[in-house]
Motif scaffolding. Structure first.
Motif, short mmCIF file in Angstrom:
data_model
loop_
_atom_site.label_atom_id
_atom_site.label_comp_id
_atom_site.label_asym_id
_atom_site.label_seq_id
_atom_site.Cartn_x
_atom_site.Cartn_y
_atom_site.Cartn_z
N LEU A 41 39.55 4.83 8.68
CA LEU A 41 40.37 4.95 7.48
C LEU A 41 40.25 6.35 6.92
O LEU A 41 39.16 6.88 6.77
CB LEU A 41 39.90 3.96 6.41
CG LEU A 41 40.30 2.51 6.61
CD1 LEU A 41 39.77 1.71 5.45
CD2 LEU A 41 41.80 2.37 6.72
N ARG A 60 29.44 2.62 15.73
CA ARG A 60 30.88 2.75 15.52
C ARG A 60 31.65 2.97 16.82
O ARG A 60 32.54 3.80 16.91
CB ARG A 60 31.18 3.87 14.52
CG ARG A 60 30.53 3.60 13.18
CD ARG A 60 31.01 4.49 12.10
NE ARG A 60 30.71 3.90 10.79
CZ ARG A 60 31.32 4.24 9.67
NH1 ARG A 60 32.28 5.13 9.69
NH2 ARG A 60 31.00 3.67 8.54
N GLY A 108 25.56 -8.25 10.14
CA GLY A 108 24.53 -7.23 10.26
C GLY A 108 23.16 -7.79 10.61
O GLY A 108 22.18 -7.05 10.62
N ARG A 138 37.92 -6.92 14.56
CA ARG A 138 38.94 -5.88 14.68
C ARG A 138 39.09 -5.13 13.35
O ARG A 138 39.27 -3.92 13.32
CB ARG A 138 40.29 -6.48 15.08
CG ARG A 138 40.38 -6.82 16.56
CD ARG A 138 40.27 -5.55 17.40
NE ARG A 138 40.85 -5.73 18.71
CZ ARG A 138 42.16 -5.66 18.98
NH1 ARG A 138 43.03 -5.42 18.03
NH2 ARG A 138 42.58 -5.83 20.19
N GLY A 139 39.02 -5.86 12.25
CA GLY A 139 39.07 -5.22 10.93
C GLY A 139 37.90 -4.28 10.73
O GLY A 139 38.05 -3.16 10.21
N LEU A 140 36.73 -4.73 11.16
CA LEU A 140 35.52 -3.90 11.06
C LEU A 140 35.71 -2.61 11.86
O LEU A 140 35.38 -1.51 11.38
CB LEU A 140 34.34 -4.71 11.60
CG LEU A 140 32.93 -4.17 11.51
CD1 LEU A 140 32.56 -3.85 10.08
CD2 LEU A 140 31.95 -5.21 12.08
N ALA A 155 38.53 -1.22 12.47
CA ALA A 155 39.54 -0.42 11.76
C ALA A 155 38.92 0.34 10.58
O ALA A 155 39.40 1.40 10.19
CB ALA A 155 40.68 -1.31 11.28
N SER A 156 37.84 -0.20 10.02
CA SER A 156 37.24 0.44 8.84
C SER A 156 36.64 1.81 9.18
O SER A 156 36.42 2.62 8.30
CB SER A 156 36.16 -0.46 8.23
OG SER A 156 34.97 -0.45 9.00
N LEU A 205 29.30 -9.18 12.16
CA LEU A 205 29.90 -9.32 10.83
C LEU A 205 28.85 -9.41 9.73
O LEU A 205 29.08 -8.97 8.61
CB LEU A 205 30.80 -10.56 10.79
CG LEU A 205 32.08 -10.45 11.62
CD1 LEU A 205 32.82 -11.78 11.67
CD2 LEU A 205 32.99 -9.36 11.06
#
Lengths: 320, 307
Positions: free
Chosen positions: B304, B262, B199, B296-298, B300-301, B197
């Motif tokens: 997009l 990624r 880095g 999980r949000g990361l 998802a990014s 989160l």
């Protein structure tokens, strides 16, 4: 009109949107950081496209001292620069009204440390993207909420006049008798949305409001906002709008009227640009108030600390 | 003795290459990466780095080609456990199958498909640097023990530990391997998620006062869950974290590597595992829950459209 001569300090997206519009009704002075930007603004004017289309005549300077006495000064720098900006105003424009328009809390106090001006508080929901030194795209033409900073003894009539100037120049404004409920609504909203965006690299998309599965991001956003609401309640603030509903509305069609459009919160813009974020003035301010009032905010505290860690990752020494 | 390694990434390769050096062991590797499998079949499996090994072993992308095994070692990433074990389970119906994966929850999945399961935790790490070639980054021990609900026998556990140790991968056979597993789980949950989160590399994150505060909260929650489960920790993960700062100052934990590339992360098996076991034992784990959703949000990014 009472405000004949107006200054805007800071020509980021918000400062430029204010300057470009208000310049249609006033003599507009803009303080920028770089000489080249001042030159191009003076030669070619400030261009706004998108929700408004205009090219405004402005007088751009790099030194606050180069401006004449003003009737209204909008401090539109980053929160971290307000102190420096206000210090340069000290002893100048004694008759001016000063407006703060930053995210966060307590910036009015920072201004007042440098002079006895009446202060107007504002929080803005408009947004834009800087295209180049003289051109800003006006994306969301949502209102700016304007209210008195009561400790400065400002008359409500003066606040009304500032609101009228905004409206007359084509910006949306809403004048409130007490801005704190709105400020807190936006603070709680921004703390969660900006912080989560900064850590996940997500623009403000529908995931921020989704709470179907246990891992859905909406749970975190909701819990962060619940902590913020508890702090506001303890501070005796009756929130203007529920931050969670603002969130749901913003990611839906309500705010943008365009599902495909996702706003990139300013802290994520900073992270992507490798700049330090304003997290100390947003989430940090909320945590500070929580500590003062004795309200536990473990998630906001964690978010604040993690974003500070994210800020640190830009430093050369650790980015290998 | 025939041993099948399911998932021949860095960790699976370290196990496969070492075991293949034993005269009394026949090793098969099952992996879905065709170039890697072809290189192993053609040139052998090569380990460089901490130790050097070149091993001849059988490798296949076709799970139906696997003969019946005596032991299995599962080394796929957690999100592939179900698919990989389901596909290859037929060869392990009379075998003891050991997980050497990160996090918790893998043994439960393996047990759905094979009769006898071994709980395992391993510290050696590395990366595949080319098809058929693995760089061994860090040495370390492995701990194995029976998976309580559907256990392998202690004799099987000891035999596997003996073979691994003899091959050069030091392994302890334990009656209860949960302490070792939870020690590493909690350590990894604190390091991997928060490095991802922020880095920041491992040691830098642990040295950052603010990030460390969050790491400490993640560790405290994990220890509370372990205690509720009746697990005696091997070592305090907070101490493990402290000791790891200097040797791993600029080390990017595997999840941070995944994030940079990624690739989907193992967050479900790490912080997600702590949350799930916390729910079972009535322990609230808000920090781990938030870290889980944020990573999980990361992820998802990366998917997009135009955002």
């Amino acid at each position: 009109m009472r405000f004949r001569r107006v200054g805007v300090i800071g020509a980021g997206a918000i400062g430029s949107l204010c300057a470009g519009h208000l310049a249609t009704r006033t003599e507009m002075w803009v303080v920028v950081r770089r000489r080249e930007q001042a030159d191009v603004l003076n030669e070619r004017g400030l261009r706004i496209s998108g929700k408004s289309e205009l090219v405004a005549d402005v007088k751009a300077v790099v030194d606050t001292e180069a401006m004449p006495d003003l009737d209204l000064v909008i401090v539109a720098t980053k929160a971290s620069q307000v102190d420096v900006a206000a210090a340069k105003l000290a002893g100048r424009s004694p008759e001016a009204v000063i407006m703060t328009i930053q995210n966060g809390l307590g910036l009015e106090d920072v201004v007042r440390r440098h002079g006895d001006w009446p202060v107007v508080s504002a929080v803005t929901f408009m947004s834009g993207t800087r295209i180049d030194d003289r051109h800003v795209e006006y994306e969301l033409d949502t209102a700016t909420w304007i209210g008195p900073y009561a400790p400065s003894g400002i008359a409500q009539e003066t606040v009304e006049e500032v609101g009228a100037l905004f409206e007359a120049s084509g910006l949306r404004a809403e004048v409130l008798p007490d801005l704190r409920p709105a400020q807190w609504s936006k603070l709680i909203f921004n703390s969660a949305v900006n912080g989560v965006a900064a850590l996940t690299d997500l623009p403000h998309v529908a995931a921020f409001a989704r709470r179907d599965r246990p891992t859905d991001l909406g749970h975190v956003v909701h819990d962060l906002m619940a902590e913020g609401k508890a702090v506001a309640a303890a501070a005796g603030i009756d929130l203007w709008e529920d931050p969670w509903e603002m969130n749901v509305e913003a990611v839906g069609r309500g705010q943008t009227r365009d599902e495909a459009y996702a706003h990139i919160p300013s802290m994520l813009v900073d992270v992507r640009a490798g700049r330090r974020t304003e997290v100390d003035f947003i989430t940090g301010a909320l945590v500070g108030e929580a500590d003062r009032l004795g309200i536990p905010v473990p998630l906001n505290r964690a978010l604040w600390r993690l974003v500070k860690g994210r800020d640190r990752s830009h430093d050369e020494e650790v980015s290998t | 003795m025939r041993i099948g390694v399911i998932g021949c990434g860095a960790v699976g390769s370290l196990f496969a290459a070492h075991l293949a050096g034993l005269e009394d062991v026949e090793v098969w590797a099952y992996d879905v990466w065709p170039e890697h499998v072809a290189a192993i079949e053609r040139d052998g499996l090569r380990v460089v780095g901490v130790g050097s090994v070149v091993a001849r072993l059988r490798a296949t992308t076709d799970p139906t080609a696997l003969p019946d095994m005596d032991f299995g070692i599962v080394a796929v990433k957690g999100m592939y456990t179900r698919d990989a074990v389901a596909a290859s389970a037929r060869a392990f119906q009379d075998a003891a199958v050991c997980s050497v994966q990160n996090g918790v929850g893998n043994e439960e999945i393996i047990a759905e498909f094979v009769p006898r399961v071994i709980r395992g935790t391993t510290f050696p790490a590395g990366k595949v640097i080319a098809p058929g070639v693995v760089h061994w980054d860090t040495a370390g021990k492995t701990w194995i023990g029976p998976f309580e609900p559907t256990p392998a026998t202690m004799d099987e556990v000891r035999l596997l530990a003996e073979m691994l140790t003899r091959s050069g991968m030091e392994t302890d056979a334990l009656e209860d391997a949960r302490g070792a597993q939870w020690t590493k789980l909690i350590f990894n949950a604190a390091s991997n998620a928060l490095c991802s989160l922020t880095g920041l590399p491992h040691g830098r994150a642990a040295l950052h006062r603010d990030v460390r505060w969050v790491m400490d909260r993640v560790i405290e929650e994990g220890k509370a869950v372990a205690e509720a489960l009746g697990i005696a920790m091997d070592k305090d993960p907070a101490l493990l974290l402290e000791e790891s700062i200097e040797p791993a100052l600029d080390h990017a934990p595997s999840m941070l590597q995944d994030v940079r590339m990624r690739r989907r992360t193992e967050i479900d098996q790490l912080n997600g595992g702590i949350v799930r076991f916390g729910e079972e034992t009535g322990i609230d784990t808000p920090m781990n829950r938030a870290a889980w959703a944020l990573v999980r949000g990361l992820e998802a990014s990366w998917n997009l459209e135009g955002a």
